[in-house]
Motif scaffolding. Structure first.
Motif, PDB file in Angstrom:
ATOM      1  N   VAL A   1      47.056  -5.307 -22.283  1.00 39.59           N
ATOM      2  CA  VAL A   1      47.573  -4.040 -22.230  1.00 39.59           C
ATOM      3  C   VAL A   1      46.498  -3.615 -21.607  1.00 39.59           C
ATOM      4  O   VAL A   1      45.808  -3.659 -21.588  1.00 39.59           O
ATOM      5  CB  VAL A   1      47.856  -3.437 -23.372  1.00 39.59           C
ATOM      6  CG1 VAL A   1      48.287  -1.914 -23.183  1.00 39.59           C
ATOM      7  CG2 VAL A   1      48.549  -4.522 -24.679  1.00 39.59           C
ATOM      8  N   ASN A   2      46.904  -2.681 -20.306  1.00 41.88           N
ATOM      9  CA  ASN A   2      45.676  -2.920 -19.166  1.00 41.88           C
ATOM     10  C   ASN A   2      44.364  -3.443 -19.058  1.00 41.88           C
ATOM     11  O   ASN A   2      43.766  -3.536 -18.460  1.00 41.88           O
ATOM     12  CB  ASN A   2      44.996  -1.692 -20.153  1.00 41.88           C
ATOM     13  CG  ASN A   2      46.874   0.211 -19.709  1.00 41.88           C
ATOM     14  OD1 ASN A   2      47.343  -0.590 -18.861  1.00 41.88           O
ATOM     15  ND2 ASN A   2      46.532   0.451 -20.731  1.00 41.88           N
ATOM     16  N   GLY A   3      44.660  -4.698 -18.833  1.00 43.05           N
ATOM     17  CA  GLY A   3      44.184  -6.044 -18.406  1.00 43.05           C
ATOM     18  C   GLY A   3      43.459  -6.324 -19.859  1.00 43.05           C
ATOM     19  O   GLY A   3      42.313  -7.416 -19.722  1.00 43.05           O
ATOM     20  N   ARG A   4      43.538  -5.922 -21.623  1.00 45.72           N
ATOM     21  CA  ARG A   4      42.520  -6.458 -22.246  1.00 45.72           C
ATOM     22  C   ARG A   4      43.843  -6.649 -23.168  1.00 45.72           C
ATOM     23  O   ARG A   4      44.845  -6.913 -23.447  1.00 45.72           O
ATOM     24  CB  ARG A   4      42.093  -5.287 -22.791  1.00 45.72           C
ATOM     25  CG  ARG A   4      40.927  -5.645 -24.272  1.00 45.72           C
ATOM     26  CD  ARG A   4      40.600  -4.260 -24.860  1.00 45.72           C
ATOM     27  NE  ARG A   4      41.654  -3.339 -25.357  1.00 45.72           N
ATOM     28  CZ  ARG A   4      41.904  -3.413 -26.089  1.00 45.72           C
ATOM     29  NH1 ARG A   4      41.861  -4.305 -27.424  1.00 45.72           N
ATOM     30  NH2 ARG A   4      42.856  -2.343 -26.396  1.00 45.72           N
ATOM     31  N   VAL A   5      43.364  -8.675 -23.627  1.00 43.31           N
ATOM     32  CA  VAL A   5      43.950  -8.783 -24.568  1.00 43.31           C
ATOM     33  C   VAL A   5      44.402  -8.772 -26.071  1.00 43.31           C
ATOM     34  O   VAL A   5      43.142  -8.092 -26.778  1.00 43.31           O
ATOM     35  CB  VAL A   5      43.715 -10.599 -24.336  1.00 43.31           C
ATOM     36  CG1 VAL A   5      44.462 -11.312 -25.606  1.00 43.31           C
ATOM     37  CG2 VAL A   5      43.676 -11.676 -23.378  1.00 43.31           C
ATOM     38  N   VAL A   6      45.345  -8.531 -26.586  1.00 40.83           N
ATOM     39  CA  VAL A   6      45.343  -7.480 -27.326  1.00 40.83           C
ATOM     40  C   VAL A   6      46.764  -8.902 -28.484  1.00 40.83           C
ATOM     41  O   VAL A   6      47.026  -9.100 -28.186  1.00 40.83           O
ATOM     42  CB  VAL A   6      46.081  -6.326 -27.947  1.00 40.83           C
ATOM     43  CG1 VAL A   6      45.779  -5.307 -26.715  1.00 40.83           C
ATOM     44  CG2 VAL A   6      47.451  -6.476 -27.209  1.00 40.83           C
TER      45      VAL A   6
END
Length: 236
Positions: free
Chosen positions: A30-35
């Motif tokens: 999400v928005n470039g950050r792995v969650v």
């Protein structure tokens, strides 16, 4: 704000349960950050969600397809071993679709494919108790005691099956044909239940999901669900 797995399902990635697996295994950002947290919420108008680097967005068009799956096809969008999948049988490319639930490689019959994640969730989650009807040929002929065990629930591995329906339709020399109705969908459940009462499956076909039935659709063929069928499924 919307839960990430629900947004993914609405975007036609997969069923909500499968989307949760993708999140847990680190395929989603999400928005470039792995969650990897199931509690993440996204704003559909602001946040950028990617699955394996591909930006996803909800499709404006919902697609509902019925397939009569033949034996020898994997119920998946793609297979790591290169085996044929049910998607190979459906020559529809306008929207990304995926199968709802599973039919084993060696099981034929009714399979629904869609990009409607909410419907997929309803049809596969046991709490909604959507019955699935199967025609099976079994080795031997179960007696009334076997049938009652089947109806009452059987211990299989580490769980007990919910009550199910079974009735003998025809008896042959060394086998019989039965109709089975269950509302669960654990891995190879019908086969395991039949093995548990001592009458293994020779052949297995799913003929209906709820009130949606194969009708005269031949193996390997597919069609779009009618508006009446879609309305029925969405009301479940």
């Amino acid at each position: 704000m919307e839960r990430l797995q629900k947004y993914m399902a609405r975007s036609g990635v997969a069923s909500r349960r499968k989307c949760e697996e993708l999140i847990k295994s680190g395929h989603v950002s999400v928005n470039g950050r792995v969650v990897t947290d199931m509690g993440v919420k996204v704003d559909p108008d602001v946040d950028v969600v990617q699955v394996d680097g591909r930006v996803i967005k909800p499709s404006g068009k919902k697609v509902y397809i019925m397939l009569n799956k033949p034996v020898g096809y994997i119920t998946s969008v793609k297979d790591q071993f290169g085996r044929p999948t049910v998607i190979d049988l459906v020559d529809y490319t306008q929207e990304r679709i995926y199968p709802v639930g599973r039919l084993d490689y060696d099981t034929s019959g009714l399979l629904i494919l869609t990009n409607d994640g909410e419907l997929a969730y309803k049809l596969t989650h046991p709490k909604h108790e959507v019955p699935k009807t199967y025609l099976a040929v079994l080795k031997g002929v179960p007696d009334e005691g076997d049938l009652e065990k089947f109806r009452s629930g059987l211990r299989i591995e580490n769980y007990v099956t919910s009550p199910a329906e079974i009735k003998v339709l025809d008896v042959f020399k060394n086998s019989c044909q039965v109709e089975i109705k269950i509302h669960e969908g654990k891995n190879r459940q019908v086969r395991k239940m039949c093995e548990s009462i001592g009458h293994p499956v020779v052949s297995l076909e799913r003929t209906a999901i709820g009130e949606i039935s194969l009708g005269d659709l031949k193996q390997g063929q597919w069609r779009f669900l009618s508006s009446e069928e879609i309305e029925y499924l969405c009301k479940l």
